[in-house]
Design a protein around this motif. Sequence first.
Motif, PDB file in Angstrom:
ATOM      1  N   THR A  71      13.684  66.145  44.171  1.00 27.64           N
ATOM      2  CA  THR A  71      14.277  65.720  45.074  1.00 27.64           C
ATOM      3  C   THR A  71      14.520  64.152  44.918  1.00 27.64           C
ATOM      4  O   THR A  71      15.344  63.406  45.276  1.00 27.64           O
ATOM      5  CB  THR A  71      13.506  65.802  46.474  1.00 27.64           C
ATOM      6  OG1 THR A  71      13.300  67.375  46.801  1.00 27.64           O
ATOM      7  CG2 THR A  71      14.109  65.217  47.659  1.00 27.64           C
TER       8      THR A  71
ATOM      9  N   ILE B 296      15.012  69.481  50.144  1.00 27.26           N
ATOM     10  CA  ILE B 296      16.249  68.711  50.291  1.00 27.26           C
ATOM     11  C   ILE B 296      16.491  68.360  51.774  1.00 27.26           C
ATOM     12  O   ILE B 296      16.719  67.045  51.828  1.00 27.26           O
ATOM     13  CB  ILE B 296      17.197  69.718  49.713  1.00 27.26           C
ATOM     14  CG1 ILE B 296      17.109  70.157  48.386  1.00 27.26           C
ATOM     15  CG2 ILE B 296      18.653  68.855  50.003  1.00 27.26           C
ATOM     16  CD1 ILE B 296      18.507  71.075  47.884  1.00 27.26           C
TER      17      ILE B 296
ATOM     18  N   PHE C  52      23.157  67.262  46.794  1.00 27.77           N
ATOM     19  CA  PHE C  52      21.885  67.483  46.341  1.00 27.77           C
ATOM     20  C   PHE C  52      21.741  68.464  45.085  1.00 27.77           C
ATOM     21  O   PHE C  52      21.020  68.370  44.318  1.00 27.77           O
ATOM     22  CB  PHE C  52      20.774  67.326  47.569  1.00 27.77           C
ATOM     23  CG  PHE C  52      20.395  66.173  47.923  1.00 27.77           C
ATOM     24  CD1 PHE C  52      19.024  66.016  47.917  1.00 27.77           C
ATOM     25  CD2 PHE C  52      21.105  65.653  48.844  1.00 27.77           C
ATOM     26  CE1 PHE C  52      18.397  64.722  48.139  1.00 27.77           C
ATOM     27  CE2 PHE C  52      20.382  64.606  49.526  1.00 27.77           C
ATOM     28  CZ  PHE C  52      19.157  63.951  49.110  1.00 27.77           C
TER      29      PHE C  52
ATOM     30  N   GLY D 289      13.960  65.475  52.337  1.00 31.36           N
ATOM     31  CA  GLY D 289      14.513  64.426  51.362  1.00 31.36           C
ATOM     32  C   GLY D 289      15.524  63.628  52.185  1.00 31.36           C
ATOM     33  O   GLY D 289      15.631  62.505  52.166  1.00 31.36           O
TER      34      GLY D 289
END
Length: 494
Positions: free
Chosen positions: A221, A149, A200, A152
């Motif tokens: 992601t 995450i 997220f 990303g």
Amino acid sequence: MQKWLGLWKMDCVQKVSHGVLPASSEDPEIFTNSDYVVLGETYPGQEQEESPEQPDPDGEARSDTVGGGFFSSLFGRDMSSYTPEFLLDVRSRVNFTYRTRFVPIARAPDGPSPLSLNVLVRANPINTIENYIANPDCFNTDIGWGCMIRTGQSLLGNALQTLHLGRDFRVNGNESLEKESEIVKWFNDTPDAPFSLHNFVSAGSELSDKRPGEWFGPAATARSIQALIYGFPKCGIDDCIVSVSSGDIYENEVEKVFVENPDSRILFLLGVKLGINAVNESYRESICSILNSACSVGIAGGRPSSSLYFFGYQGNEFLYFDPHISQPAVEDTFVESCHTRKFGKLHLSEMDPSMLIGVLIKGEEDWEQWKLEVMGSTIINILAKRMDDFDVSCSMDDIESVDSNLMKKDTNNNENYGVLEGDYVDIGAILPHTTNIGGSEEDDGFQDIHCKNQKIVVMGNTHTVNANLTDYEVEGVLVEKETVGIPSPINEKC
């Protein structure tokens, strides 16, 4: 002294657990004169006498940088020379890492526990236990599960920084930090921030069946980034086109966006797997070309289950930010804490083959130029349209009428000539050839497996009443030579 040794040992354990320390049996290659590339910008390498404490124009010592050697990785010493311009560019890129003590994220009833051995090893055990006692059913840190995450976020953050501030933006004081503060604060670790870890996780739960505390992959992601962009139009990205299993981009989908607005900003997220257990050496040039493009916003990849954010390369080594460095969740100094000149180098042979490639296109002219850049890429393919857009509307009766006598089972020879459920059927002969997909008949670039790039259809229940080929997905894939052939020419009804 004992306290210092304890902290040193804990730091060693964390570095080993993240794979920061290279194997002592392998000496990393050193490229003293190779140019450095950072997201489309090139900087010359330079040979100088070692001066690890020489300051940069931004006032920080060079010893913050991390090279590729053992002691360099362990103590953060500078083992080679970098130009001030290169270091300033690195420091100006956005970098998101693990955080601790952020707004709690509730544990899912069927999800992992916030207290785990993995977190205890990688975090401060006392803080972890304190957090668990205070909020036993909540996550107060993403240590041990949030690295993909975070990479990303770094990919998206650098895309937004480039979009709003330009690629020549540099962090050189409080004024510049204030200039980008609105963008970076979109990623703060609070539920209100549109691109926060919390959001997220929420998108991952809804779209990819991910629980809080579970590790994201490139596909999860990418889907989360796409959903969060669509939910926050103010970010300035007009569309986000995702491919979770290939580097294929379809012109008709992109052109639809530009028909509405020729100045549309599009973020491409391409999830690719460039090998089986390691990256195939044949992809090296294409990976470098991607990072050397002015449209590049980086690659989220790394080692197995340990994601890194790649922003450049030098020779055969790729430059990355490591999200596995934990920082406390802060408000006042959050923007400043998202910049660093500490970076690592990873040889191509050590990289995980699964990665998420980010490309930002700013308008139709940008798109036309970028298409020319990737014409020779072995990773990114610009195709006219998806193959399942082709009109292949043959009934199952028509399929069976294709040389029906041949497509039967020969019980004497124990050979199956029929089309059975689950068969991969090569229907390349009956599809229009609008693009040169796959190039040559044989593709020897996929490790050592000799595969054939075929257009196939997976046959389902062939006995379903009124079934036709529009019920089946047609796609181009690499398969071994075990498909059932359909003779050509085929029945005129098709």
